[in-house]
Design a protein around this motif. Sequence first.
Motif, short mmCIF file in Angstrom:
data_model
loop_
_atom_site.label_atom_id
_atom_site.label_comp_id
_atom_site.label_asym_id
_atom_site.label_seq_id
_atom_site.Cartn_x
_atom_site.Cartn_y
_atom_site.Cartn_z
N SER A 130 34.23 34.95 49.59
CA SER A 130 35.48 34.44 49.03
C SER A 130 36.28 35.61 48.49
O SER A 130 35.70 36.63 48.08
N LEU A 131 37.61 35.45 48.46
CA LEU A 131 38.46 36.51 47.92
C LEU A 131 38.31 36.66 46.41
O LEU A 131 38.79 37.64 45.83
N SER A 132 37.66 35.71 45.78
CA SER A 132 37.44 35.79 44.33
C SER A 132 36.29 36.73 43.96
O SER A 132 36.15 37.11 42.80
N TYR A 133 35.47 37.10 44.93
CA TYR A 133 34.36 38.01 44.66
C TYR A 133 34.85 39.46 44.68
O TYR A 133 35.79 39.80 45.42
N PRO A 134 34.22 40.35 43.91
CA PRO A 134 34.69 41.74 43.84
C PRO A 134 34.43 42.52 45.11
O PRO A 134 33.47 42.24 45.85
N VAL A 135 35.30 43.50 45.38
CA VAL A 135 35.11 44.41 46.50
C VAL A 135 34.05 45.43 46.13
O VAL A 135 34.13 46.09 45.08
N ILE A 136 33.03 45.57 46.95
CA ILE A 136 31.95 46.51 46.67
C ILE A 136 31.92 47.68 47.64
O ILE A 136 31.19 48.66 47.42
N TYR A 137 32.74 47.61 48.69
CA TYR A 137 32.73 48.66 49.70
C TYR A 137 33.95 48.49 50.58
O TYR A 137 34.62 47.45 50.55
N GLN A 138 34.25 49.54 51.36
CA GLN A 138 35.32 49.47 52.35
C GLN A 138 34.86 50.11 53.66
O GLN A 138 34.19 51.15 53.63
#
Length: 259
Positions: free
Chosen positions: A208-216
């Motif tokens: 979900s977009l509500s979860y934090p970004v942990i990598y790219q």
Amino acid sequence: MFMRSNITSRFMTITLISLFILTSLVLSDYSFARDRDGRGGKASRVDKRDRDGRVNKPSHVERQDNYSSSRRSSRRVVRSPRAYRHGHTVSKLPRGYRRVWHNKEPYYYYSGSFYRPAQSGFIVVGAPYGAIVLSLPVGYQRFWVDDAWYYAYGGVFYSRAPSGYVVVKAPRDIVFEEEVTVLVQPPEPYSGEVSVLASILNVRSGPSLSYPVIYQIHKGYILDVHGKTTGWLYVQLPNGEFGWVMNIYTNRLNPPGSG
């Protein structure tokens, strides 16, 4: 008549001298007693002796504990995701890496990690102080200390430089703590490979977009898929960890059952 007057004058002189000496002795004794009491009162306020007559002064350990407590109370904690562990080895560098020169030695930088060539590929090493990078990874923390801005990610600290960000030592009384990421497990198993279509694809801890970004991940990178849910894929990252990406920004390479 003259002798009587002379005797009277001598008697008065002797009397006055005696009174002066007696007065001086009394005043001297009072001053000594007052000075003695004053010294005694001051000593009692400073020394604080116990019953055995020993001075109750703070011990070295007590002074050290008090100093440590004051230092602990002034410390600030900075939390961010941790970069790849030192010693982690990859067969090839991730797409989008940057070459960084420091002390005439080449390093390879990507998403908060520094690599050096190794026998079986490239190994993650400690960030060299003084190395300059063009950009910081997603999830970095910014904080103000000692009249300057600092940046932190993965246990590495940076300050602003004319051409980017320079690796520096941790500022005084700043402590790094790893931000623990809780991954959502996939409800459906899945296997296969996908390539990244977006120029930069965010990897999140949940579908979900509500979860934090942990990598790219950069465009063209191939990811192993281990699970899925509606609109999202559970993939393995280049460092061996896992995360979620949006399915619409990937291209399936070998669907299950294909020859």
